[in-house]
Design a protein around this motif. Structure first.
Motif, PDB file in Angstrom:
ATOM      1  N   THR A  95     -71.047  76.045  38.904  1.00 29.88           N
ATOM      2  CA  THR A  95     -71.227  74.922  39.821  1.00 29.88           C
ATOM      3  C   THR A  95     -72.686  74.474  39.818  1.00 29.88           C
ATOM      4  OG1 THR A  95     -69.474  75.791  41.197  1.00 29.88           O
ATOM      5  CG2 THR A  95     -70.903  74.151  42.206  1.00 29.88           C
ATOM      6  N   LYS A  96     -72.926  73.229  39.424  1.00 27.69           N
ATOM      7  CA  LYS A  96     -74.248  72.599  39.414  1.00 27.69           C
ATOM      8  C   LYS A  96     -75.258  73.267  38.486  1.00 27.69           C
ATOM      9  CE  LYS A  96     -74.040  70.397  43.886  1.00 27.69           C
ATOM     10  NZ  LYS A  96     -74.796  69.954  45.021  1.00 27.69           N
ATOM     11  N   ALA A  97     -74.798  74.111  37.559  1.00 24.24           N
ATOM     12  CA  ALA A  97     -75.745  74.748  36.637  1.00 24.24           C
ATOM     13  C   ALA A  97     -75.176  74.776  35.232  1.00 24.24           C
ATOM     14  CB  ALA A  97     -76.053  76.165  37.094  1.00 24.24           C
ATOM     15  N   SER A  98     -76.058  74.553  34.262  1.00 19.14           N
ATOM     16  CA  SER A  98     -75.624  74.638  32.866  1.00 19.14           C
ATOM     17  C   SER A  98     -76.568  75.578  32.119  1.00 19.14           C
ATOM     18  CB  SER A  98     -75.636  73.259  32.213  1.00 19.14           C
ATOM     19  OG  SER A  98     -76.972  72.832  32.056  1.00 19.14           O
ATOM     20  N   LEU A 116     -78.820  82.881  39.287  1.00 20.52           N
ATOM     21  CA  LEU A 116     -78.740  81.552  39.897  1.00 20.52           C
ATOM     22  C   LEU A 116     -78.747  81.577  41.425  1.00 20.52           C
ATOM     23  CD1 LEU A 116     -78.252  78.477  39.414  1.00 20.52           C
ATOM     24  CD2 LEU A 116     -75.815  78.975  39.510  1.00 20.52           C
ATOM     25  N   ASP A 117     -77.915  82.448  42.018  1.00 20.36           N
ATOM     26  CA  ASP A 117     -77.826  82.431  43.486  1.00 20.36           C
ATOM     27  C   ASP A 117     -79.170  82.776  44.120  1.00 20.36           C
ATOM     28  OD1 ASP A 117     -77.546  85.004  42.562  1.00 20.36           O
ATOM     29  OD2 ASP A 117     -75.919  85.559  43.923  1.00 20.36           O
ATOM     30  N   CYS A 174     -72.027  64.260  42.683  1.00 22.32           N
ATOM     31  CA  CYS A 174     -72.716  65.547  42.827  1.00 22.32           C
ATOM     32  C   CYS A 174     -72.979  65.911  44.287  1.00 22.32           C
ATOM     33  CB  CYS A 174     -74.043  65.495  42.067  1.00 22.32           C
ATOM     34  SG  CYS A 174     -74.664  67.119  41.630  1.00 22.32           S
ATOM     35  N   GLY A 212     -76.463  70.867  35.287  1.00 25.54           N
ATOM     36  CA  GLY A 212     -75.027  70.753  35.515  1.00 25.54           C
ATOM     37  C   GLY A 212     -74.680  69.876  36.713  1.00 25.54           C
ATOM     38  N   GLY A 213     -73.381  69.773  36.985  1.00 26.04           N
ATOM     39  CA  GLY A 213     -72.923  69.007  38.145  1.00 26.04           C
ATOM     40  C   GLY A 213     -72.365  67.649  37.772  1.00 26.04           C
ATOM     41  N   GLU A 222     -71.082  76.377  31.859  1.00 27.71           N
ATOM     42  CA  GLU A 222     -71.460  75.788  33.147  1.00 27.71           C
ATOM     43  C   GLU A 222     -70.855  76.540  34.302  1.00 27.71           C
ATOM     44  OE1 GLU A 222     -71.269  71.691  34.083  1.00 27.71           O
ATOM     45  OE2 GLU A 222     -72.811  71.201  32.632  1.00 27.71           O
ATOM     46  N   PHE A 254     -71.242  78.178  47.441  1.00 26.35           N
ATOM     47  CA  PHE A 254     -70.929  77.172  46.429  1.00 26.35           C
ATOM     48  C   PHE A 254     -69.507  76.661  46.594  1.00 26.35           C
ATOM     49  CE2 PHE A 254     -74.168  79.551  44.080  1.00 26.35           C
ATOM     50  CZ  PHE A 254     -74.882  78.523  43.504  1.00 26.35           C
ATOM     51  N   ASP A 255     -69.290  75.383  46.275  1.00 23.73           N
ATOM     52  CA  ASP A 255     -67.928  74.917  46.018  1.00 23.73           C
ATOM     53  C   ASP A 255     -67.554  75.443  44.647  1.00 23.73           C
ATOM     54  OD1 ASP A 255     -67.477  73.503  48.310  1.00 23.73           O
ATOM     55  OD2 ASP A 255     -68.329  71.644  47.528  1.00 23.73           O
ATOM     56  N   LYS A 256     -66.311  75.839  44.494  1.00 21.52           N
ATOM     57  CA  LYS A 256     -65.905  76.467  43.230  1.00 21.52           C
ATOM     58  C   LYS A 256     -65.524  75.462  42.140  1.00 21.52           C
ATOM     59  CE  LYS A 256     -66.054  80.815  44.492  1.00 21.52           C
ATOM     60  NZ  LYS A 256     -66.960  81.771  43.912  1.00 21.52           N
ATOM     61  N   ARG A 257     -64.973  74.356  42.516  1.00 17.25           N
ATOM     62  CA  ARG A 257     -64.493  73.406  41.500  1.00 17.25           C
ATOM     63  C   ARG A 257     -64.891  71.989  41.877  1.00 17.25           C
ATOM     64  NH1 ARG A 257     -63.922  77.301  39.175  1.00 17.25           N
ATOM     65  NH2 ARG A 257     -62.093  78.285  38.265  1.00 17.25           N
ATOM     66  N   TYR A 258     -65.142  71.165  40.853  1.00 16.23           N
ATOM     67  CA  TYR A 258     -65.403  69.754  41.128  1.00 16.23           C
ATOM     68  C   TYR A 258     -64.076  69.033  41.283  1.00 16.23           C
ATOM     69  CZ  TYR A 258     -69.829  71.043  38.999  1.00 16.23           C
ATOM     70  OH  TYR A 258     -71.004  71.656  38.696  1.00 16.23           O
ATOM     71  N   GLN A 301     -75.393  85.998  36.006  1.00 16.35           N
ATOM     72  CA  GLN A 301     -76.552  85.109  36.208  1.00 16.35           C
ATOM     73  C   GLN A 301     -76.102  83.759  36.765  1.00 16.35           C
ATOM     74  OE1 GLN A 301     -78.646  84.553  32.490  1.00 16.35           O
ATOM     75  NE2 GLN A 301     -80.598  84.957  33.455  1.00 16.35           N
ATOM     76  N   LEU A 302     -74.978  83.258  36.248  1.00 15.19           N
ATOM     77  CA  LEU A 302     -74.482  81.945  36.663  1.00 15.19           C
ATOM     78  C   LEU A 302     -73.412  82.039  37.756  1.00 15.19           C
ATOM     79  CD1 LEU A 302     -74.275  80.151  33.206  1.00 15.19           C
ATOM     80  CD2 LEU A 302     -75.886  79.682  35.032  1.00 15.19           C
ATOM     81  N   ILE A 303     -73.133  83.233  38.197  1.00 12.69           N
ATOM     82  CA  ILE A 303     -72.167  83.546  39.257  1.00 12.69           C
ATOM     83  C   ILE A 303     -70.729  83.466  38.758  1.00 12.69           C
ATOM     84  CG2 ILE A 303     -71.376  83.074  41.627  1.00 12.69           C
ATOM     85  CD1 ILE A 303     -74.206  81.805  42.032  1.00 12.69           C
ATOM     86  N   GLU A 304     -70.331  82.283  38.290  1.00 10.09           N
ATOM     87  CA  GLU A 304     -68.956  82.143  37.785  1.00 10.09           C
ATOM     88  C   GLU A 304     -68.921  80.992  36.779  1.00 10.09           C
ATOM     89  OE1 GLU A 304     -66.079  80.843  40.658  1.00 10.09           O
ATOM     90  OE2 GLU A 304     -64.396  81.451  39.394  1.00 10.09           O
ATOM     91  N   ALA A 362     -79.716  70.514  41.034  1.00  6.92           N
ATOM     92  CA  ALA A 362     -78.885  71.072  39.968  1.00  6.92           C
ATOM     93  C   ALA A 362     -79.803  71.814  39.001  1.00  6.92           C
ATOM     94  CB  ALA A 362     -78.147  69.954  39.242  1.00  6.92           C
ATOM     95  N   PHE A 394     -70.660  68.095  46.515  1.00  3.69           N
ATOM     96  CA  PHE A 394     -70.414  69.524  46.259  1.00  3.69           C
ATOM     97  C   PHE A 394     -71.546  70.355  46.827  1.00  3.69           C
ATOM     98  CE2 PHE A 394     -68.073  67.113  43.306  1.00  3.69           C
ATOM     99  CZ  PHE A 394     -66.835  67.721  43.361  1.00  3.69           C
ATOM    100  N   ASP A 395     -71.166  71.442  47.450  1.00  4.71           N
ATOM    101  CA  ASP A 395     -72.190  72.288  48.049  1.00  4.71           C
ATOM    102  C   ASP A 395     -72.662  73.350  47.070  1.00  4.71           C
ATOM    103  OD1 ASP A 395     -72.065  70.973  50.487  1.00  4.71           O
ATOM    104  OD2 ASP A 395     -70.314  72.132  51.107  1.00  4.71           O
ATOM    105  N   GLY A 396     -73.966  73.533  47.047  1.00  5.18           N
ATOM    106  CA  GLY A 396     -74.562  74.609  46.257  1.00  5.18           C
ATOM    107  C   GLY A 396     -75.653  75.247  47.087  1.00  5.18           C
ATOM    108  N   LEU A 397     -76.047  76.446  46.704  1.00  9.59           N
ATOM    109  CA  LEU A 397     -77.004  77.190  47.541  1.00  9.59           C
ATOM    110  C   LEU A 397     -78.356  76.494  47.694  1.00  9.59           C
ATOM    111  CD1 LEU A 397     -76.305  80.858  46.452  1.00  9.59           C
ATOM    112  CD2 LEU A 397     -76.019  79.901  48.730  1.00  9.59           C
ATOM    113  N   ILE A 405     -67.369  78.000  34.929  1.00  5.85           N
ATOM    114  CA  ILE A 405     -66.240  77.092  35.191  1.00  5.85           C
ATOM    115  C   ILE A 405     -66.018  76.097  34.045  1.00  5.85           C
ATOM    116  CG2 ILE A 405     -66.404  77.279  37.708  1.00  5.85           C
ATOM    117  CD1 ILE A 405     -67.773  74.516  37.688  1.00  5.85           C
TER     118      ILE A 405
END
Lengths: 131, 268
Positions: free
Chosen positions: A62-65, B102-103, B139, B75-76, A60, B130-134, A33-36, B159, B142-145, A38
Motif C-alpha cells: 500500500t502506497k509503496a513500491s 516501511l511501517d 491516493c 506507489g499508490g 508494491e 494501512f488500507d489493504k487494497r485500493y 520491509q514492505l509489510i504486505e 507515498a 487510502f490510509d497509510g501510516l 499487493i
C-alpha cells in the motif's frame, strides 16, 4: 531462519542455482520491509536478457513500491505469471511458490559475490544495529 | 546529524519528480547526506502512482484543462497537485540510522510532519494503519501510516519508493481540497463517481480551511524547524549538486515527459 540452500544479496533477493539455471525471488525480510505485497509488476519477457544489478521487476504494497534487482545476468527462461493474478503468494511462500524469474546464467562468477544464509543474517543484524 | 534542506520553490511538474529520482540515485551512488526537499508546482499536475492503470485517467480532459500528467516512482494511486499545494520529499536509509522497514519509516515521517504542523499551531495526528487494497483511483482516499489528519480529516499524505534499501518519500500538504481531480478520472459509472466524491468531501481537508493565509514561506519555516526538532537533526540549507541537476534534467526529458512511462497511449 533463512534457507541454507539459497544465496542472498544485500538488497534482499535470493538465488537458487541448479546447473546453469538460477531461480530468483525476494526474501522474507524484503516482504516484511514492505509489510504486505499487493502487486507484482514489470517482470521481464521470457527470452530477454537481463544484466547484473538491472531491474527484474517491481513489487508494491500500500502506497509503496520497491524495485527488485537482478543479482545475476543472463537470459530470462521463465517468469512466475501466477503472481500477476495472486501477488499474495509471495507473502505466504517467498522461497517456494513466490519465486519471480528463472534465468540461464551468462557468467557464474557473480555467484561468488552472493551471501550465504549465515552471512545474510549477519548483514541484517548489522543493518538493525545502525538504528 | 547533518541533513540537506533544499528549497526548489516553484518547479516544473516533470522536473519535480525527476529531481526526486536524481536525489535517490545520487544518495546511493555518491554517499550524499540525507535530504529534505520542499517545492510547489508551476502548473496543476495529475500524478499517477507507479503501477496505476492508465485506464483510470481521462487524458483528453487533462489536456483540455491544461493539466500536466505524469507518473511518479512511488506507489499508490492518482493525486492532483494544485499550484498552491506544498510538496516535500525525503531521501534517507539505514546508513543514516533510519528504519529499514516501511511501517517504522512512515511513523518517523509522520512524527516530523506532526512536529511541523505544531510549528504553525495545528494539532495534527497520524493514521493508525494501512488500507489493504485500493478500490478507487485516488491516493488521498487510502490510509497509510505516513498520512496526517486534523479532526478526522486528511490534511497530508505521502507515498514511498524503496531502491537499494533507500527510502524516497514523496508527500503533499493539501492547501485547498479542490475537487477538480474528479473531472480528470474515468469512473465506471456516475453512481460510483458520486459515492467517491461524497467520501472525498467527508475525508479530505485543505490547510486553507483550517487556517487561512498560510504561505509557502510559513510552511517552509515550519518544516525547517519541525523536522529538526522531531528527528534531532541539523539542516544545512543548500542546493542540489551539479550531478543531481544534470540527471534530473535528463530524467525529466527522457522519462517523466515520455508517454511510454506515463501510459498515454495516444502519444506513444
Amino acid at each position: 531462519m533463512y534457507p541454507e540452500n539459497l544465496k542472498y544479496t544485500k538488497t534482499h533477493e535470493w538465488v537458487k542455482v541448479e546447473d546453469d539455471v538460477a531461480t530468483i525471488g525476494i526474501t522474507s525480510y524484503a516482504v516484511e520491509q514492505l509489510i504486505e505485497i499487493i502487486g507484482v509488476y514489470e517482470l521481464p519477457e521470457p527470452g530477454s536478457q537481463i544484466e547484473p544489478s538491472g531491474s527484474l521487476g517491481l513489487v508494491e504494497s500500500t502506497k509503496a513500491s520497491s524495485d527488485v534487482l537482478s543479482p545475476l545476468g543472463g537470459k530470462v527462461l521463465e517468469v512466475n505469471e501466477s503472481l500477476e493474478e495472486d501477488p499474495g503468494i509471495i507473502n505466504k511462500d517467498p522461497y517456494g511458490e513466490g519465486w519471480l524469474i528463472k534465468i540461464e546464467m551468462k557468467d557464474k562468477s557473480n555467484l561468488d559475490e552472493l551471501l550465504s544464509a549465515e552471512e545474510y543474517e549477519e548483514f541484517l543484524k548489522s543493518e538493525e544495529a545502525k538504528k | 546529524m547533518k541533513w540537506r534542506f533544499i528549497d526548489s520553490g516553484v518547479t516544473d511538474s516533470y522536473l519535480n519528480l525527476a529531481t526526486d529520482e536524481a536525489m535517490l540515485e545520487a544518495y546511493n551512488e555518491y554517499n550524499l547526506p540525507p535530504t529534505l526537499r520542499i517545492y510547489s508546482w508551476s502548473k496543476p499536475t495529475l500524478i499517477l502512482g507507479r503501477s496505476q492503470k492508465e485506464l483510470d485517467i481521462n487524458f483528453t480532459e487533462c489536456r483540455n484543462e491544461g493539466i500536466d500528467v505524469t507518473r511518479r516512482l512511488t506507489g499508490g494511486e492518482a493525486i492532483l497537485f494544485g499550484r498552491n499545494d506544498f510538496g516535500f520529499s525525503v531521501v534517507v536509509s539505514s546508513r543514516h540510522g533510519f528504519p529499514t522497514k516501511l511501517d517504522s519509516f512512515l511513523k518517523v515521517i509522520a512524527r516530523a510532519l506532526i512536529s511541523s504542523f505544531k510549528e504553525i499551531g495545528i494539532r495534527a495526528y497520524s493514521a493508525s494503519g494501512f488500507d489493504k487494497r485500493y478500490q478507487w483511483p485516488i491516493c488521498l482516499l487510502f490510509d497509510g501510516l505516513g498520512d496526517i489528519y486534523w479532526r478526522s480529516r486528511k490534511l497530508a499524505s505521502n507515498a514511498v519508493a524503496l531502491k537499494r534499501s533507500t527510502f524516497l518519500s514523496q508527500g503533499l500538504i493539501i492547501k485547498d481540497s479542490s475537487e477538480d481531480l474528479f473531472g480528470l478520472l474515468n469512473f465506471p459509472n456516475l453512481d460510483l463517481k458520486k459515492k467517491v466524491l461524497k467520501e472525498y468531501r467527508k475525508k479530505i481537508i485543505g490547510l486553507d480551511a483550517i487556517r487561512e493565509g498560510l504561505t509557502y514561506q510559513d510552511l517552509k519555516e515550519a518544516f525547517f524547524l519541525g523536522f529538526q526538532k522531531a528527528w534531532d537533526i541539523e539542516f544545512s540549507a543548500t542546493e542540489l549538486t551539479q550531478k543531481e541537476l544534470s540527471l534530473a534534467q535528463k530524467l525529466a526529458k527522457e522519462k517523466y515527459k515520455n508517454p511510454l512511462w506515463i501510459g498515454d497511449k495516444r502519444l506513444q
